[in-house]
Scaffold this motif. Structure first.
Motif, PDB file in Angstrom:
ATOM      1  N   ASP A  25       0.791  -1.042   0.139  1.00  0.00           N
ATOM      2  CA  ASP A  25      -0.048   0.125   0.040  1.00  0.00           C
ATOM      3  C   ASP A  25       0.841   1.337   0.173  1.00  0.00           C
ATOM      4  OD1 ASP A  25      -2.312  -1.169  -0.091  1.00  0.00           O
ATOM      5  OD2 ASP A  25      -2.547  -1.374   2.183  1.00  0.00           O
ATOM      6  N   MET A  26       2.037   1.317   0.584  1.00  0.00           N
ATOM      7  CA  MET A  26       2.985   2.464   0.745  1.00  0.00           C
ATOM      8  C   MET A  26       4.167   2.287  -0.199  1.00  0.00           C
ATOM      9  SD  MET A  26       0.969   3.922   2.807  1.00  0.00           S
ATOM     10  CE  MET A  26       1.664   5.361   3.425  1.00  0.00           C
ATOM     11  N   ASP A  27       4.353   1.458  -0.871  1.00  0.00           N
ATOM     12  CA  ASP A  27       5.543   1.357  -1.810  1.00  0.00           C
ATOM     13  C   ASP A  27       5.849   2.296  -2.859  1.00  0.00           C
ATOM     14  OD1 ASP A  27       4.106   0.385  -3.784  1.00  0.00           O
ATOM     15  OD2 ASP A  27       5.345  -1.344  -3.858  1.00  0.00           O
ATOM     16  N   TYR A  28       4.504   2.970  -3.270  1.00  0.00           N
ATOM     17  CA  TYR A  28       4.657   4.134  -4.454  1.00  0.00           C
ATOM     18  C   TYR A  28       5.236   3.867  -5.583  1.00  0.00           C
ATOM     19  CZ  TYR A  28       2.906   6.920  -0.525  1.00  0.00           C
ATOM     20  OH  TYR A  28       2.319   7.266   0.543  1.00  0.00           O
ATOM     21  N   GLY A  29       5.108   2.287  -5.882  1.00  0.00           N
ATOM     22  CA  GLY A  29       5.712   1.918  -7.124  1.00  0.00           C
ATOM     23  C   GLY A  29       6.998   1.366  -6.923  1.00  0.00           C
ATOM     24  N   GLY A  30       7.597   1.226  -5.758  1.00  0.00           N
ATOM     25  CA  GLY A  30       8.852   0.647  -5.460  1.00  0.00           C
ATOM     26  C   GLY A  30       9.910   1.474  -5.524  1.00  0.00           C
ATOM     27  N   VAL A  31       9.811   2.776  -5.670  1.00  0.00           N
ATOM     28  CA  VAL A  31      10.861   3.747  -5.694  1.00  0.00           C
ATOM     29  C   VAL A  31      10.484   4.862  -4.390  1.00  0.00           C
ATOM     30  CG1 VAL A  31      11.896   5.863  -6.928  1.00  0.00           C
ATOM     31  CG2 VAL A  31      11.220   3.696  -8.065  1.00  0.00           C
ATOM     32  N   PRO A  32      11.516   4.988  -3.573  1.00  0.00           N
ATOM     33  CA  PRO A  32      11.022   6.155  -2.527  1.00  0.00           C
ATOM     34  C   PRO A  32      10.643   7.412  -2.696  1.00  0.00           C
ATOM     35  CG  PRO A  32      13.241   4.940  -2.252  1.00  0.00           C
ATOM     36  CD  PRO A  32      12.856   4.599  -3.715  1.00  0.00           C
ATOM     37  N   LEU A  33       9.724   7.995  -2.292  1.00  0.00           N
ATOM     38  CA  LEU A  33       9.136   9.220  -2.590  1.00  0.00           C
ATOM     39  C   LEU A  33       9.990  10.134  -1.431  1.00  0.00           C
ATOM     40  CD1 LEU A  33       7.412  11.255  -3.538  1.00  0.00           C
ATOM     41  CD2 LEU A  33       5.506  10.511  -2.015  1.00  0.00           C
ATOM     42  N   TRP A  34      10.877  10.902  -1.792  1.00  0.00           N
ATOM     43  CA  TRP A  34      11.701  12.012  -1.055  1.00  0.00           C
ATOM     44  C   TRP A  34      10.710  13.121  -0.815  1.00  0.00           C
ATOM     45  CZ3 TRP A  34      15.228   9.111   0.962  1.00  0.00           C
ATOM     46  CH2 TRP A  34      15.805   8.185   0.490  1.00  0.00           C
TER      47      TRP A  34
END
Length: 366
Positions: A25-34
């Motif tokens: 639910d929180m992986d945002y597509g597998g790329v960290p959201l800075w």
């Protein structure tokens, strides 16, 4: 000291959520959201499950807020409507809205006529993990300040059009996208991140990506490609193609990407005879992932490569010439990490001169 230990559990209960969401639910597509605190960007963590409920948020923030959402006073331009089992998005939003979190619901459509009618400064729209099949082409075309659009884990069948020119990140991972309309991305000159992994793409033509002048991260993993797609943005630095089934890699498969630094080709059914010896001769390349394939010999890589992942192949032949072309004290590989575990070669079978070629190697896994 004793007082601190008594208060600590209470403070943690206020500050730390009792997580009810999954990692997906929180992986945002597998790329960290800075996030940039200087710009006032809000927390990307869900407010659901926290000890401070919606009544507390409403009591401390008198500004209007949709009844099914929360608007924390510390992030006055953020509206959190995530993980609430919603079938519909709020009809309207406060005109101050810049960050809209709608992920983790059951929303199947977003109405362009009402949802953003009061909003002109939207910067983030996150609708991951919903039931969206399409995004109305008129929904976002007037949102000229939009930077991030995340629609991972939905049911989209084609890439959305009508996106604002200033978009920086477009994340469409794990949908059902099989087509990209010609010109859909033609105006997205500022886009730097494009995630399309976990879809049903079979080909990418030049018309599909024309206009993508600034993309540095492109993820096409887990699609239905049989050959390496051509005509990708020449600006790409991180190219992820894992979990496709490539019949071969040609000499020029990646030669057009002079800025390419990170290349992932794990789980692609690659075999040594079908990989041209000059495929990876890219002096810009820093990291190469060829794990979980069917390679029988070490591939030729540039001496400037730093990380090479070859685990879980069928390698039984280690060629020093794969890493060092010439002989002499000035010829050596810059490789720092080499992974060879899960192959058919043992440490005592390595040629004796490998230590001269790989003299700066820091980690060898075999």
């Amino acid at each position: 000291m004793a007082l601190w230990f008594c208060l600590a559990p209470f403070l943690l209960s206020l500050l730390c959520p009792a997580w009810s969401t999954t990692a997906e639910d929180m992986d945002y597509g597998g790329v960290p959201l800075w996030i940039d605190r200087v710009l006032g960007e809000p927390s990307v963590m869900s407010l659901q499950g926290r000890s401070l409920g919606s009544s507390w948020f409403r009591a401390t923030n008198p500004a209007p807020c949709p009844t099914q959402c929360e608007c924390p006073i510390q992030w006055p331009t953020a509206v959190y409507c995530d993980h609430r089992g919603l079938d519909h998005a709020p009809e309207t939003l406060p005109d101050r809205t810049q960050y809209l979190f709608l992920q983790g619901n059951n929303v199947s459509s977003l109405s362009s006529s009402t949802l953003l009618s009061n909003v002109s400064g939207l910067r983030w729209l996150i609708v991951d993990n919903n039931l969206l099949k399409t995004l109305d082409q008129d929904l976002l075309q007037n949102q000229t300040k939009l930077w991030y659009l995340f629609a991972n884990h939905n049911r989209l069948e084609s890439a959305p059009g009508g996106l604002p020119e200033g978009l920086r990140q477009l994340r469409l991972a794990h949908n059902r996208i099989s087509t990209i309309g010609a010109g859909v991305f033609s105006r997205l000159h500022s886009l730097t991140v494009l995630l399309l992994q976990g879809n049903r793409l079979k080909a990418v033509s030049e018309g599909h990506v024309s206009g993508l002048l600034s993309v540095t991260l492109l993820d096409l993993s887990g699609n239905l490609f049989k050959t390496v797609p051509q005509h990708l943005p020449p600006s790409v630095q991180q190219l992820y193609l894992s979990n496709n089934s490539f019949s071969s890699l040609e000499q020029d498969s990646f030669s057009s990407y002079s800025h390419l630094k990170y290349l992932r080709l794990g789980h692609c059914d690659l075999q040594s005879p079908s990989v041209h010896h000059d495929t990876f001769n890219l002096f810009s390349l820093l990291e190469l992932d060829l794990s979980y394939n069917k390679l029988t010999t070490t591939p030729t890589v540039p001496p400037t490569l730093l990380h090479l992942y070859l685990e879980a192949n069928h390698i039984q032949e280690f060629n020093v010439s794969s890493f060092c072309r010439d002989e002499g004290p000035g010829s050596y590989s810059r490789l720092r990490i080499l992974r060879l575990e899960g192959n058919r070669i043992r440490p005592h079978e390595l040629p004796p001169d490998w230590v001269h070629c790989l003299r700066v190697l820091q980690h060898l896994y075999i």
